[in-house]
Design a protein around this motif. Structure first.
Motif, short mmCIF file in Angstrom:
data_model
loop_
_atom_site.label_atom_id
_atom_site.label_comp_id
_atom_site.label_asym_id
_atom_site.label_seq_id
_atom_site.Cartn_x
_atom_site.Cartn_y
_atom_site.Cartn_z
N LEU A 1 4.88 3.19 6.00
CA LEU A 1 4.54 3.01 7.36
C LEU A 1 3.45 4.20 7.91
O LEU A 1 2.59 4.48 7.35
CB LEU A 1 5.68 3.63 8.14
CG LEU A 1 7.23 3.00 8.05
CD1 LEU A 1 8.36 4.02 8.72
CD2 LEU A 1 7.37 1.68 8.51
N LEU A 2 3.31 3.42 9.26
CA LEU A 2 1.85 4.61 9.74
C LEU A 2 2.63 5.73 10.50
O LEU A 2 3.58 5.52 11.41
CB LEU A 2 1.06 3.75 10.66
CG LEU A 2 0.08 2.62 9.89
CD1 LEU A 2 -0.83 2.02 11.01
CD2 LEU A 2 -0.60 3.35 8.85
N LEU A 3 1.98 6.85 10.66
CA LEU A 3 2.41 7.87 11.48
C LEU A 3 1.15 8.16 12.53
O LEU A 3 0.01 8.33 12.15
CB LEU A 3 2.49 9.35 10.65
CG LEU A 3 2.68 10.50 11.74
CD1 LEU A 3 4.23 10.21 12.46
CD2 LEU A 3 2.99 11.50 10.92
N ARG B 1 -4.29 10.28 16.10
CA ARG B 1 -4.26 10.40 14.52
C ARG B 1 -3.40 9.36 13.99
O ARG B 1 -2.23 9.03 14.38
CB ARG B 1 -4.02 11.78 14.11
CG ARG B 1 -5.11 12.80 14.65
CD ARG B 1 -4.42 14.17 14.13
NE ARG B 1 -2.96 14.60 14.65
CZ ARG B 1 -2.80 15.02 15.75
NH1 ARG B 1 -3.71 15.31 16.81
NH2 ARG B 1 -1.44 15.42 15.91
N VAL B 2 -4.04 8.54 13.01
CA VAL B 2 -3.36 7.59 12.20
C VAL B 2 -3.24 7.80 10.83
O VAL B 2 -4.52 7.94 10.32
CB VAL B 2 -3.85 6.10 12.65
CG1 VAL B 2 -2.88 5.00 11.88
CG2 VAL B 2 -3.73 5.75 14.11
N ALA B 3 -2.23 7.82 10.15
CA ALA B 3 -2.31 8.20 8.68
C ALA B 3 -1.01 7.56 8.17
O ALA B 3 0.15 7.06 8.51
CB ALA B 3 -2.01 9.70 8.51
N PRO B 4 -1.39 6.86 6.75
CA PRO B 4 -0.09 6.11 6.33
C PRO B 4 0.73 7.03 5.57
O PRO B 4 0.53 8.18 5.20
CB PRO B 4 -0.83 5.32 4.97
CG PRO B 4 -2.29 6.50 4.73
CD PRO B 4 -2.28 6.77 6.24
N VAL B 5 2.21 6.91 5.81
CA VAL B 5 3.13 7.56 5.26
C VAL B 5 4.21 6.69 4.47
O VAL B 5 4.40 5.49 4.97
CB VAL B 5 3.95 8.56 6.50
CG1 VAL B 5 2.81 9.66 7.29
CG2 VAL B 5 4.67 7.43 7.65
N PRO C 1 0.73 -1.36 -0.09
CA PRO C 1 -0.10 -0.02 -0.02
C PRO C 1 0.87 1.30 -0.04
O PRO C 1 1.98 1.09 0.54
CB PRO C 1 -0.98 -0.21 1.29
CG PRO C 1 -0.03 -0.79 2.18
CD PRO C 1 0.94 -1.73 1.07
N GLY C 2 0.33 2.11 -0.53
CA GLY C 2 1.19 3.46 -0.59
C GLY C 2 0.81 4.57 -1.81
O GLY C 2 -0.33 4.26 -2.58
N ALA C 3 1.35 5.68 -1.69
CA ALA C 3 1.31 6.61 -2.78
C ALA C 3 2.02 6.23 -4.06
O ALA C 3 2.96 5.38 -3.72
CB ALA C 3 1.57 8.02 -2.11
N SER D 1 4.85 11.87 18.15
CA SER D 1 4.76 11.28 17.06
C SER D 1 5.38 9.96 17.04
O SER D 1 6.54 9.58 17.58
CB SER D 1 5.43 11.93 16.02
OG SER D 1 4.78 13.36 15.61
N VAL D 2 4.60 8.84 16.45
CA VAL D 2 5.64 7.55 16.47
C VAL D 2 5.31 7.12 14.90
O VAL D 2 4.23 7.04 14.32
CB VAL D 2 4.56 6.52 17.37
CG1 VAL D 2 5.19 5.20 17.51
CG2 VAL D 2 4.45 7.03 18.83
#
Length: 398
Positions: A252-254, A324-328, A208-210, A299-300
């Protein structure tokens, strides 16, 4: 590196993946010739031109021979499909990729139905469709020279579908199992938008990703789905090209939260627990919240499968009421850890090389501190000697 990006704004299925890749310039006659290397009969393939919202696309169709009674009312277990692929004359990479997909599909179906993967059985018509779609997709990936496959967030649809086991919620249980670790949008769209075969292909072969960084698009293909959707064109878009950069990418997840009422003495303990639970990185940054209140942004960075364990620690150890959880994507140069000799002792150093060939050296702090204390010299002198030794090793003997 050659990469492909699956822009799945309307979901995806096995036939949509094959159609989109064929639309990038592949000949269906060549695919048909390759599929003959499998000992599977009772079907034929064809491509049709379809238009969705004015966009021309390729529809990949597998027609099952209704008059071929040799396949009627039978099932094909996964172990037979595995043998079928292994015994074929398909190219080694196509075989390898196809087996990876079917292993994931059998594992997911087995978990859902409580049977061993080898004992998972596919209804014969479904088995033929799955074999042709999976092998066809893997052949197309190999034919286009794709080394990396990336998929966008997946809309999962909504509602209930009928199956051989009775009515099932959307997404189906096997699809949900296959998409562990992928970014999805539950309830986005009507009906089933991601099928088990499509989910198995991306689960086994994609991340998964951009769109990859430094990606130069060379080909664009569209694969059409069966239905007409009311809110979007039922298409899968694939972009194929070269990645100009040699930088590695981690998906990863941020995980973040704002803290304005936590005792700062607890920060160290929270950080230690997060690292112990598998966080890739943890950091604090000063911020100002509403009414100009001073606070800290925690931040993790973590692998997707660590999300639940890490968020549990945040709720348990801090005063936060939400995260908050976001894909990075983390871009990184290749690195290695090695030891170098200085006149004060051995020091571990991290050595990284960027795409331009420039070398970055980072001596390990604890090693340098220990030697500085033991030798009674300035810490910066240990850093300088370790860095010089590492750079000399990179240049090699004169």
């Amino acid at each position: 590196m050659r990469a492909a990006y699956l822009d799945a704004f309307s979901g995806l299925s096995g036939d949509m993946i094959v159609g989109a890749l064929l639309d990038c310039g592949l000949e269906i006659a060549v695919l048909e010739r390759e599929l003959r290397k499998l000992d599977v009969a009772g079907y034929r393939i064809r491509r049709e031109a379809r238009s969705r919202s004015g966009i021309q696309a390729t529809k990949f169709v597998v027609d099952i021979d209704a008059h071929d009674h040799s396949h009627a009312h039978t099932h094909r277990p996964f172990r037979d499909i595995r043998k079928l692929i292994r015994d074929s004359d398909l190219g080694s990479r196509v075989c390898e990729l196809s087996l990876q997909v079917f292993v994931r599909l059998a594992e997911a179906e087995g978990k859902v139905h409580g049977v061993e993967p080898d004992d998972v059985e596919f209804h014969e018509v479904g088995a033929i469709d799955s074999i042709v779609d999976v092998v066809g997709a893997c052949w197309a990936i190999d034919a286009l020279g794709i080394d990396e496959l990336v998929v966008s967030p997946l809309p999962l649809g909504s509602g209930v579908i009928q199956s051989a086991h009775g009515p099932l919620p959307v997404p189906g249980p096997a699809t949900a199992e296959l998409l562990r670790g992928f970014v999805v949008r539950v309830g986005d769209g009507e009906g089933e938008l991601v099928t088990p075969t499509g989910a198995a292909i991306v689960s086994a072969l994609a991340r998964p990703g951009a769109m990859p960084v430094g990606f130069v698009v060379e080909r664009v293909g569209y694969g059409a789905g069966d239905r007409e959707l009311a809110d979007r064109p039922n298409l899968l878009r694939v972009l194929v090209g070269e990645r100009a950069s040699a930088i590695g990418i981690d998906s990863l997840l941020l995980i973040e939260t704002n803290l304005d009422d936590l005792n700062p003495e607890l920060y160290d303990h929270v950080m230690e627990r997060l690292f112990a639970a598998g966080a890739r990185d943890v950091f604090f940054a000063p911020i100002h919240m509403k009414k100009n209140r001073p606070a800290v942004l925690l931040s993790v960075l973590a692998d997707p499968e660590r999300r639940d364990a890490l968020t549990e620690i945040l709720f348990d150890e801090t005063s936060t009421l939400g995260v908050r959880v976001a894909p990075v994507e983390r871009l990184r140069v290749e690195r290695e850890l090695r030891e170098v000799e200085t006149r004060y002792g051995r020091v571990r150093v991290k050595i990284g090389k960027d795409p331009g060939g420039h070398v970055n050296v980072a001596p390990e702090y604890e090693d340098c501190k220990r030697l500085a204390v033991e030798a009674g010299v300035a810490l910066k002198r240990i850093y300088q000697e370790a860095t010089a030794a590492a750079l000399a090793g990179e240049k090699g003997p004169a």
